[in-house]
Enzyme design. Structure first.
Site, PDB file in Angstrom:
ATOM      1  N   GLN A  24      26.099  53.187 111.893  1.00  0.00           N
ATOM      2  CA  GLN A  24      25.641  54.430 112.594  1.00  0.00           C
ATOM      3  C   GLN A  24      27.143  54.829 113.179  1.00  0.00           C
ATOM      4  OE1 GLN A  24      22.832  55.543 111.492  1.00  0.00           O
ATOM      5  NE2 GLN A  24      21.607  55.748 113.214  1.00  0.00           N
ATOM      6  N   SER A  25      27.238  56.079 113.022  1.00  0.00           N
ATOM      7  CA  SER A  25      28.538  56.591 113.409  1.00  0.00           C
ATOM      8  C   SER A  25      28.821  56.521 114.907  1.00  0.00           C
ATOM      9  CB  SER A  25      28.790  58.165 113.028  1.00  0.00           C
ATOM     10  OG  SER A  25      28.579  58.219 111.549  1.00  0.00           O
ATOM     11  N   THR A  26      27.989  56.560 115.821  1.00  0.00           N
ATOM     12  CA  THR A  26      28.528  56.678 117.103  1.00  0.00           C
ATOM     13  C   THR A  26      27.265  55.720 117.841  1.00  0.00           C
ATOM     14  OG1 THR A  26      27.076  58.521 117.645  1.00  0.00           O
ATOM     15  CG2 THR A  26      29.353  58.760 117.008  1.00  0.00           C
ATOM     16  N   GLN A  29      24.057  57.483 118.417  1.00  0.00           N
ATOM     17  CA  GLN A  29      23.056  57.343 117.379  1.00  0.00           C
ATOM     18  C   GLN A  29      22.484  56.145 117.244  1.00  0.00           C
ATOM     19  OE1 GLN A  29      25.205  58.265 113.617  1.00  0.00           O
ATOM     20  NE2 GLN A  29      25.524  60.634 114.450  1.00  0.00           N
TER      21      GLN A  29
END
Length: 740
Positions: A24-26, A29
């Site tokens: 997941q990017s962050t 998220q």
């Protein structure tokens, strides 16, 4: 599962592990987009459905919360690529291509490795073999779309952010001293002590002129400054540091300006091939958004710009340029003298007994290009005195008005200075009272908490006492007010700027600041033939004044040299050159009349002023006369003995030497007896110094004394491996180096 998909999975693939890549990017998220995260973990069940055993399924989730823009910070992706290259992976599962990589460099590297190692790739749409042309084409298109999607996402976010910033509505992290009100507008901090502390930083910069001096001044007065950690809303107080003071002075938010795009991020590859990111400040004309008077500030924009100009002027100037902050040295025109020949700024040097006499030298051409000598140089005291005459003449009409304004502003400035100390006391008292209330509220039996609160109370009370003591000390510095009679007398008599400038209480820094406020630079051109210098004083504003400076005549300082030194130089000049004489005088710690060390030039000036003829060297060839006095170098050639041995014999008294004066070169007397005791070969039966001492049962020094007294016969061998002293123990005879 279709037959077509299943046909791509072979026994070779099933014999290796199935890797499920989860990303997941962050972190937001990871916390909030739980459905997407669950779908990625469920890919492990799909791997088992295709034939892999549960123990063969490896879940790689080390990159949760990390962007897929590049692989430099993704350890999980690096581990996955490494295992693919080692042939450990049969298939890679990802919910979509963007989870594996968001840029084609990482994506195609993975595809090439998978094609070489026969590794499959599966996503939510199907199963692909990178070695197959059609599958490779589809995967390539998906990678390109993933990279383009990242670009579109960034573009939409950045465009909206910049559009909002252009209107000054973008909500950014606020610097300490500002808060958002209920309507979202930026206003000054309601805490009066915070506002006064920040205002004090700007006030003291106006007085002192450098950020470092402001920092030292705040520390000297035990004044703390407010700080707000990133992401926090609480204000803490700490000792002044240079970065903190510099941030107050350079951040445009304190001038009421809204700024966006002050920095730019640059990327480059280091020597190890890693991407290095560096953020740098941009010049003011490259800022994306600058809105002046956007919110209340502590200074106005014009004053903030003057502060930036002053800070830039305080930077250490490049070679050949003036500027820099005023320093503690006694050179009043430091950074303001320009060479009239080459146009470079002249350097400052100090000389004299205590190293306080300034001298201005233009030596850049010699340093940078190896020229024979400096461009020009001249003493500082006479130059500065001539410039000061012009400065005082210019200031005299304005001196009275300036003094009257200073007296009027002295009391106001003192009250402003006291405000920050009074607020510091008020803040310290509040902190102490709060700590006392907390201590009183704790149950006496709860000693674990009571001891901690008691220690905090003691610290708060100590800080309160210190703040009150600082306030008392500042109140004692209140300037004396002039009576009406004294003010009237001042109006009639005027002010003496020269007396104020030369007052013992005026520091060198303050004198230089006064001159810099009036003078832009002084251009100097020395006329050596006439012993004069042409000065052009360029005033602030562009006007200039041309004056002529009469310089001292060469050698005048030498006439005051003591007669004993002059007599010694007279004797030495008959036998030695100026460089040798300077070295001899230096060994005897003799100084010129101005307290400087003698140099070749100063010795020459002394000779010229006293009419002492210079030494005229003649070619002297060592001879083999029976008795002669020669230099150490000539003795080396005649006796074939090293210089170190000759100096050792002189120290031990084995040979006779002469010095014209202590510290002067040695001269050795060469006799026939000395020549006869220096041989090329060792005589039969003669032993070394160590063997002689061992045979006689005495120390080596005792053997040497016997040789000096003539009790033992000795020779010096100057050739072959057996060089050195040899002793005859058979019979006594006149010793080596005995004066006939």
């Amino acid at each position: 599962m279709t037959v077509e998909l299943a046909s791509k999975v072979t026994g070779s693939h099933l014999g290796r592990d199935a890797y499920v890549y989860v990303r997941q990017s962050t972190l937001t998220q990871v916390r909030e987009h739980t459905e997407s995260l669950e779908r990625q973990y469920e890919l492990a069940a799909r791997a088992q459905a295709l034939g892999w055993a549960p123990r063969q399924v490896v879940v790689v989730d080390d990159d949760l919360g990390r962007s897929g823009a590049d692989s430099s910070a993704r350890e999980g992706f690096k581990h996955l690529v490494a295992d693919v290259g080692l042939g450990k992976v049969g298939i890679i599962f990802g919910i979509e291509v963007s989870r594996l990589a968001r840029n084609n460099a990482d994506w195609y590297q993975l595809l090439d490795l998978c094609a070489l190692t026969d590794t499959l790739i599966a996503d939510g749409d199907g199963l692909y073999h990178p070695a197959d042309f059609n599958d490779r084409l589809v995967l390539g298109l998906k990678g390109t779309m993933s990279e383009a999607e990242l670009h579109l996402i960034r573009h939409r976010l950045t465009a909206g952010l910049r559009h909002k910033a252009a209107k000054g509505e973008l909500r950014q992290g606020l610097a300490v001293g500002f808060v958002h009100d209920c309507d979202g507008r930026i206003v000054l901090d309601p805490d009066e002590s915070v506002r006064e502390a920040i205002a004090t930083v700007f006030q003291r910069f106006d007085e002192l002129g450098t950020a470092r001096q402001v920092m030292l001044s705040l520390r000297g007065d035990n004044l703390q400054i407010p700080r707000r950690p990133t992401g926090s809303t609480r204000v803490c107080w700490a000792e002044a540091t240079y970065p903190a003071v510099h941030d107050f002075l350079t951040n445009p938010v304190y001038a009421g300006a809204f700024v966006f795009g002050r920095t730019r991020t640059d990327k480059r590859l280091d020597t190890n091939g890693r991407i290095v990111t560096r953020t740098r400040l941009l010049p003011r004309d490259e800022w994306e958004v600058l809105i002046c008077d956007h919110h209340p500030g502590y200074v106005d924009w014009s004053r903030w710009e003057r502060i930036q100009d002053q800070l830039r002027a305080n930077w250490r100037a490049p070679r050949g340029h003036g500027g820099g902050p005023v320093r503690e040295g006694t050179a009043l025109l430091q950074g303001r003298i320009r060479c009239g020949r080459c146009g470079r700024m002249m350097q400052v040097g100090y000389s004299g007994p205590k190293g306080v006499c300034p001298r201005y030298v233009c030596a850049r051409s010699k340093q940078l290009y190896g020229t024979d000598r400096a461009c020009q140089s001249l003493g500082g005291r006479k130059l500065e005195a001539r410039v000061l005459e012009e400065v005082f003449a210019v200031l005299e009409p304005a001196s009275l008005a300036a003094t009257a304004r200073a007296l009027e502003q002295a009391d106001t400035a003192h009250r402003q200075r006291l405000a920050v100390f009074e607020l510091a006391v008020e803040r310290a008292r509040y902190t102490a009272q709060r700590a006392l209330r907390q201590f009183d509220a704790v149950e006496p039996e709860n000693r674990l908490v009571a001891r901690t609160l008691e220690a905090a109370l003691e610290i708060a009370l100590a800080a309160q006492r210190q703040a009150e003591a600082d306030l008392t000390a500042q109140r004692l510095r209140r300037p004396t007010r002039l009576s009406d009679e004294e003010t009237a007398w001042l109006a009639r008599a005027g002010a003496d700027v020269r007396a104020i400038f030369n007052a013992p209480t005026t520091t060198w820094r303050e004198r230089k600041q006064l001159l810099r406020a009036v003078i832009s630079e002084v251009v100097v051109t020395v006329r050596a033939a006439d012993r004069q210098a042409d000065l052009t004083i360029v005033w602030q504003g562009g006007a200039s004044t041309a004056v002529v400076l009469e310089m001292n005549k060469t050698g005048l300082h030498s006439r005051a040299t003591d007669e004993d030194t002059v007599a010694l130089v007279t004797r030495l000049a008959a036998r030695y050159n100026d460089a040798t004489i300077a070295a001899i005088l230096g060994k005897q710690r003799r100084r010129t009349a101005t307290g400087l060390r003698f140099t070749k030039t100063k010795v020459r000036d002394l000779r010229v002023s006293r009419g002492i003829p210079a030494f005229e060297p003649t070619a002297v060839t060592p001879t083999h006369d029976h008795d002669q006095v020669v230099t150490i170098a000539a003795a080396e050639q005649l006796l074939h003995v090293s210089r170190a041995t000759l100096y050792r014999w002189l120290a031990d008294g084995f040979i006779t030497g002469e010095q014209l004066t202590p510290g002067g070169p040695w001269h050795i007397r060469i006799t026939d007896q000395l020549r006869h005791h220096i041989v090329a070969e060792v005589p039969d039966g003669w032993v070394s110094l160590e063997q002689a001492a061992k045979t006689l049962g005495v120390a080596r020094q005792t053997v040497l004394h016997k040789v000096q007294r003539g009790e033992l016969q000795a020779v010096h061998v100057n050739q072959g491996r057996r060089k050195g002293l040899r002793i005859n123990l058979k019979q006594p005879s006149p010793g080596l180096f005995e004066t006939p």
